[in-house]
Design a protein around this motif. Structure first.
Motif, PDB file in Angstrom:
ATOM      1  N   PHE A 249       0.844  -1.192   0.000  1.00  0.00           N
ATOM      2  CA  PHE A 249       0.000   0.000   0.000  1.00  0.00           C
ATOM      3  C   PHE A 249       0.881   1.245   0.000  1.00  0.00           C
ATOM      4  N   VAL A 250       0.489   2.226  -0.826  1.00  0.00           N
ATOM      5  CA  VAL A 250       1.083   3.551  -0.729  1.00  0.00           C
ATOM      6  C   VAL A 250       0.103   4.393   0.076  1.00  0.00           C
ATOM      7  N   GLY A 251       0.531   4.900   1.227  1.00  0.00           N
ATOM      8  CA  GLY A 251      -0.346   5.748   2.024  1.00  0.00           C
ATOM      9  C   GLY A 251       0.089   7.193   1.872  1.00  0.00           C
ATOM     10  N   THR A 252      -0.837   8.103   1.638  1.00  0.00           N
ATOM     11  CA  THR A 252      -0.402   9.489   1.450  1.00  0.00           C
ATOM     12  C   THR A 252      -0.724  10.374   2.650  1.00  0.00           C
ATOM     13  N   SER A 253      -1.954  10.279   3.169  1.00  0.00           N
ATOM     14  CA  SER A 253      -2.293  11.090   4.338  1.00  0.00           C
ATOM     15  C   SER A 253      -1.667  10.448   5.569  1.00  0.00           C
ATOM     16  N   SER A 254      -1.391  11.265   6.593  1.00  0.00           N
ATOM     17  CA  SER A 254      -0.769  10.699   7.796  1.00  0.00           C
ATOM     18  C   SER A 254      -1.758   9.840   8.575  1.00  0.00           C
ATOM     19  N   MET A 255      -3.027   9.816   8.141  1.00  0.00           N
ATOM     20  CA  MET A 255      -4.015   8.923   8.753  1.00  0.00           C
ATOM     21  C   MET A 255      -4.017   7.556   8.067  1.00  0.00           C
ATOM     22  N   ASP A 256      -3.688   7.548   6.781  1.00  0.00           N
ATOM     23  CA  ASP A 256      -3.729   6.299   6.010  1.00  0.00           C
ATOM     24  C   ASP A 256      -2.761   5.271   6.572  1.00  0.00           C
ATOM     25  N   THR A 257      -1.517   5.735   6.747  1.00  0.00           N
ATOM     26  CA  THR A 257      -0.429   4.804   6.998  1.00  0.00           C
ATOM     27  C   THR A 257      -0.623   3.990   8.282  1.00  0.00           C
ATOM     28  N   PRO A 258      -0.871   4.653   9.451  1.00  0.00           N
ATOM     29  CA  PRO A 258      -1.074   3.840  10.657  1.00  0.00           C
ATOM     30  C   PRO A 258      -2.318   2.960  10.582  1.00  0.00           C
ATOM     31  N   GLY A 259      -3.370   3.423   9.898  1.00  0.00           N
ATOM     32  CA  GLY A 259      -4.591   2.628   9.776  1.00  0.00           C
ATOM     33  C   GLY A 259      -4.332   1.342   9.004  1.00  0.00           C
ATOM     34  N   ILE A 260      -3.648   1.468   7.879  1.00  0.00           N
ATOM     35  CA  ILE A 260      -3.343   0.290   7.056  1.00  0.00           C
ATOM     36  C   ILE A 260      -2.447  -0.671   7.840  1.00  0.00           C
ATOM     37  N   ALA A 261      -1.471  -0.090   8.548  1.00  0.00           N
ATOM     38  CA  ALA A 261      -0.538  -0.932   9.306  1.00  0.00           C
ATOM     39  C   ALA A 261      -1.278  -1.729  10.380  1.00  0.00           C
ATOM     40  N   ARG A 262      -2.250  -1.093  10.998  1.00  0.00           N
ATOM     41  CA  ARG A 262      -3.034  -1.783  12.031  1.00  0.00           C
ATOM     42  C   ARG A 262      -3.800  -2.962  11.418  1.00  0.00           C
ATOM     43  N   ALA A 263      -4.337  -2.769  10.223  1.00  0.00           N
ATOM     44  CA  ALA A 263      -5.058  -3.848   9.545  1.00  0.00           C
ATOM     45  C   ALA A 263      -4.109  -5.002   9.221  1.00  0.00           C
ATOM     46  N   ILE A 264      -2.916  -4.665   8.718  1.00  0.00           N
ATOM     47  CA  ILE A 264      -1.932  -5.699   8.372  1.00  0.00           C
ATOM     48  C   ILE A 264      -1.571  -6.509   9.603  1.00  0.00           C
ATOM     49  N   ASN A 265      -1.374  -5.799  10.711  1.00  0.00           N
ATOM     50  CA  ASN A 265      -1.012  -6.451  11.964  1.00  0.00           C
ATOM     51  C   ASN A 265      -2.103  -7.413  12.410  1.00  0.00           C
ATOM     52  N   GLU A 266      -3.353  -6.932  12.396  1.00  0.00           N
ATOM     53  CA  GLU A 266      -4.444  -7.760  12.908  1.00  0.00           C
ATOM     54  C   GLU A 266      -4.738  -8.944  11.999  1.00  0.00           C
ATOM     55  N   LEU A 267      -4.659  -8.728  10.693  1.00  0.00           N
ATOM     56  CA  LEU A 267      -4.982  -9.808   9.759  1.00  0.00           C
ATOM     57  C   LEU A 267      -3.917 -10.893   9.747  1.00  0.00           C
ATOM     58  N   GLY A 268      -2.785 -10.647  10.425  1.00  0.00           N
ATOM     59  CA  GLY A 268      -1.718 -11.633  10.449  1.00  0.00           C
ATOM     60  C   GLY A 268      -0.898 -11.617   9.167  1.00  0.00           C
ATOM     61  N   LEU A 269      -0.785 -10.453   8.548  1.00  0.00           N
ATOM     62  CA  LEU A 269      -0.088 -10.368   7.264  1.00  0.00           C
ATOM     63  C   LEU A 269       1.253  -9.650   7.369  1.00  0.00           C
ATOM     64  N   LYS A 270       1.761  -9.544   8.589  1.00  0.00           N
ATOM     65  CA  LYS A 270       3.064  -8.917   8.781  1.00  0.00           C
ATOM     66  C   LYS A 270       4.106  -9.655   7.944  1.00  0.00           C
ATOM     67  N   ASP A 271       5.005  -8.934   7.304  1.00  0.00           N
ATOM     68  CA  ASP A 271       6.051  -9.497   6.440  1.00  0.00           C
ATOM     69  C   ASP A 271       5.507 -10.113   5.153  1.00  0.00           C
ATOM     70  N   LYS A 272       4.177 -10.024   4.960  1.00  0.00           N
ATOM     71  CA  LYS A 272       3.619 -10.492   3.684  1.00  0.00           C
ATOM     72  C   LYS A 272       3.063  -9.306   2.910  1.00  0.00           C
ATOM     73  N   VAL A 273       2.472  -8.363   3.665  1.00  0.00           N
ATOM     74  CA  VAL A 273       1.935  -7.156   3.044  1.00  0.00           C
ATOM     75  C   VAL A 273       2.648  -5.964   3.676  1.00  0.00           C
ATOM     76  N   PHE A 274       2.945  -4.948   2.852  1.00  0.00           N
ATOM     77  CA  PHE A 274       3.755  -3.834   3.338  1.00  0.00           C
ATOM     78  C   PHE A 274       3.064  -2.507   3.080  1.00  0.00           C
ATOM     79  N   VAL A 275       3.324  -1.553   3.960  1.00  0.00           N
ATOM     80  CA  VAL A 275       2.800  -0.220   3.743  1.00  0.00           C
ATOM     81  C   VAL A 275       3.911   0.792   3.985  1.00  0.00           C
ATOM     82  N   VAL A 276       3.981   1.770   3.082  1.00  0.00           N
ATOM     83  CA  VAL A 276       4.899   2.890   3.242  1.00  0.00           C
ATOM     84  C   VAL A 276       4.108   4.150   2.932  1.00  0.00           C
ATOM     85  N   GLY A 277       4.302   5.186   3.728  1.00  0.00           N
ATOM     86  CA  GLY A 277       3.602   6.428   3.445  1.00  0.00           C
ATOM     87  C   GLY A 277       3.854   7.469   4.512  1.00  0.00           C
TER      88      GLY A 277
END
Lengths: 363, 334
Positions: A249-277
């Motif tokens: 995921f490319v996150g642009t707003s400073s709200m996007d990035t932590p929100g997406i990261a929280r989803a990745i963490n909860e879904l168990g997709l750490k190290d499989k899905v990445f977010v930078v923004g």
């Protein structure tokens, strides 16, 4: 009964408007008095400044920021202090105690009466600053703004970066995290937000140019977070449910990035899905450290503060600011002129923060 | 008789629309009726649904409140920043926020119930006041969440993993609070004299007063209750998000009012049920969390949401009209 109520309301409204009226007229009076004072001071200062100019450089540079209580500007102050130390010049930072356009104008008013040679401003409301900045320029004070590309009464406006370049920088980091292959999509606060969409477009353009194994998700090229990190979290979850091949995921707003990261963490997709923004270190610290957020990108306010002061000094010394000018900082070593406004100069002042250096930033 | 009554209720039709929509999403994506999706939906549903309860009471009493997101935000912000590190028991944070919310709700209540000013305008004012105080006095900005509440936010009832995709979703503990609040709201509205008073005032305030209901006290109660709950919900939102965002709830009032009206709560007062409001919110939540699953592009999502809301309201409005006509015919016959 109703009539009495109505009359009470009316009386109240009249009294209120009266006091408000008095208050504001009193204020204007005091500011105009101050204005006269500063004008007199400036005349004296103008003479002194021209005298000093011959002798050498002993400039006094004031930086007025949006809000002193904000960690962002505390970080900016470290850059300004460093500039003062490096050059031996008198450079200092001032600002209102809260993000308030009227208060900031007051602070600017105060500093231009302090015999300054240059004024750097990070405006709360660019339009509200125009009159006072004009006043400053009329007195011969050099005016540099930052994050105020629409300001007319300035010598130059310094922006940390150009939008497409910043998008490309986010993409470079995302590609690195994703191992340069896989499907990604982009998130903005709103499809109507100009700068964020330019960042996202810049990221996509950079990917098309440099990373052939990365592909933009065909079914959903851009999603909205409504500038709400809870919405970003919900949207990211939904995207990952619907499109199981999405890896970035490319996150642009400073709200996007932590929100997406929280989803990745909860879904168990750490190290499989990445977010930078874009993100703020304090808010994202935990997520960066637990590995669900690869990089946050932003521009370093300390460098921006330092660069503004350098720019002010160069103008004071009569040096030309143009395309390619070097401000002596890595991220501002070759300025780019905005094609639509020659007063606006852009650096490459972006930085990325990951778990190795997040603790160096406190804002 | 009973089945007939159900068939004629707005709630029944909203339930059908919601069910139909869920089926369409299921057929299109195959992802709707999966454990993790249901958990995600419930989680997204929790906060706005709790707001529905306070709002529906005010709607039933014949007024409209738009200040609850502001009350929730300011209570949450003060508690999470000023009192950060003061308490070690997380319940104290919730309690403090409820007290602040109660005080703000009481201000609403006094202005509306005593001075009889229009609630919509008053709450518009208090809403702006709350956000303003948060900005002016407390210098609001995004902050990390304190440690005590962070731990509450990480607690989960259970996790569901989708065997096919391997995606895991956590059920936050706070859904229990939502369930408790629903039961409490249902009990107040249906089993207490206070609750009946709320309906009576919404039907006709003067008639209610003559019938012996204390209109002032009843109105004070609903604003205090709504404020107190808003305070609690604000802190819940922060714990679920693991961050303190002062403006995060802004704009939620419209979703909540829309959900209540969709669920058959009459905007002019006197009518509405807890189950209806819940169903309305179910529909709103499912719509906002399923458009990507349906494969609708971001540009068109708002159009789609608008169409479903209008269809839903139309169905409930037609139903109400039908019932009224029948009532009129019956009365004419008698």
């Amino acid at each position: 009964m109703k009539k009495r109520l109505l009359s009470m309301v009316l009386v109240f409204a009249m009294v209120a408007s009266l006091t408000v009226g008095c208050g504001s007229s009193g204020k204007t009076k005091s500011t105009s008095a101050e204005g006269e004072k500063t004008e007199a001071a400036a005349k004296k200062d103008g003479d002194a400044a021209s005298g000093e100019n011959k002798e050498g450089e002993n400039w006094k540079i004031a930086v007025v920021v949006k809000d002193l209580s904000n960690g962002w500007f505390a970080r900016m102050e470290t850059g300004i202090t460093k500039f003062a130390k490096d050059t031996g010049l008198n450079a200092y930072m001032k600002g209102p105690s809260a993000t308030d356009a009227a208060q900031q104008v007051q602070v600017i008013q105060d500093v231009i009466s302090q015999d300054i040679d240059a004024l750097c401003v990070v405006p709360v409301d660019p339009a509200a600053c125009e009159p006072v900045l004009k006043e400053a320029r009329d007195k011969g004070i050099v005016v540099i703004t930052h994050e105020g590309s629409t300001v007319e009464n300035c010598d130059y406006d310094l922006e940390a970066f150009n939008n497409a370049g910043y998008g490309g920088f986010i993409m470079d980091k995302l590609a690195e995290a994703m191992g340069e292959e896989g499907v990604y999509t982009t998130m903005v606060a709103h499809l109507t937000n100009a700068s964020q969409n330019e960042w996202a477009d810049g990221a996509v353009a950079c990917q098309k140019e440099k990373y052939s194994k990365l592909t933009l998700l065909e079914g959903l090229k851009r999603v909205e977070s409504e500038n709400n990190s809870e919405k970003a979290y919900e949207v990211a979850k939904e995207v990952l449910k619907k499109y199981s091949d999405v890896k970035g995921f490319v996150g642009t707003s400073s709200m996007d990035t932590p929100g997406i990261a929280r989803a990745i963490n909860e879904l168990g997709l750490k190290d499989k899905v990445f977010v930078v923004g874009t993100g703020m270190p304090n808010e994202c610290r935990q997520l960066i450290k637990n590995g669900s957020l690869s990089y946050i990108t932003l521009w370093d306010p300390a460098e921006a503060g330092y660069a503004m002061c350098v720019m002010a000094r160069m103008v004071l010394e009569g040096q030309k600011i143009e395309e390619g000018t070097n401000l002596g900082l890595d991220s501002y070593k070759s300025l780019v002129v905005d094609p639509s406004n020659p007063k606006v100069l852009m650096g490459a002042g972006w930085i990325s923060i990951n778990k190795d250096n997040v603790d160096e930033y406190d804002f | 008789m009973n089945t007939k009554r159900i068939l004629h209720s707005t709630e029944f039709y909203i339930a059908i629309i919601a069910a139909l929509f869920c089926m369409i999403v299921q057929i299109k994506s195959g992802q709707f009726f999966t454990g993790n999706n249901i958990v995600d939906l419930l989680r997204s549903f929790t906060i706005p649904a709790m707001f529905c309860l306070g709002e529906m009471m005010i709607l039933i009493s014949g007024n409209t409140d738009v200040s609850f997101p502001a009350i929730a935000s300011v209570s949450m912000y003060v508690v999470c920043t000023v009192f950060d590190g003061v308490f070690t028991n997380p319940l104290m944070f919730f309690l403090m926020a409820m007290l602040i919310g109660l005080a703000l709700g009481a201000i609403n209540g006094i202005i509306i119930a005593y001075f009889k000013f229009p609630a919509l305008i008053v709450t518009l004012g208090t809403s702006s006041l709350c956000f303003g105080i948060m900005q002016g006095v407390f210098n609001s900005k995004e902050e990390p969440l304190g440690e005590v509440l962070y731990r509450v936010g990480e607690m989960k009832l259970f996790s569901v993993t989708n065997p096919q995709s391997g995606l895991t979703s956590d059920m936050p503990v706070l859904v229990l609070a939502m369930a408790a609040l629903f039961v409490l709201g249902w009990f107040i509205l249906n089993k207490t004299m206070l609750g009946r008073g709320i309906y009576a005032i919404g039907g006709d305030a003067i008639a209610a007063e003559r019938a012996g209901f204390n209109v002032f006290a009843t109105q004070m109660f609903i604003y205090c209750f709504s404020g107190c709950m808003a305070g609690m919900i604000g802190v819940m939102r922060a714990t679920m998000m693991l961050a303190v965002h002062p403006n995060n709830l802004e704009g939620m009032e419209m979703t909540v009012i829309a959900a209540c009206v969709l669920g058959g709560v009459r905007i002019t007062g006197g009518k509405g049920t807890v189950i209806g409001a819940i169903l309305g919110m179910v529909l709103m939540t499912v719509i906002s969390n399923s458009l990507i699953l349906l494969g609708i592009s971001t540009q068109w999502q708002k159009v789609f949401t608008g169409i479903i809301i209008i269809i839903g309201t139309a169905v409930s409005a037609i139903q109400t009209k039908k019932n009224e006509k029948k009532l009129a015919v019956k009365m004419a016959a008698a």
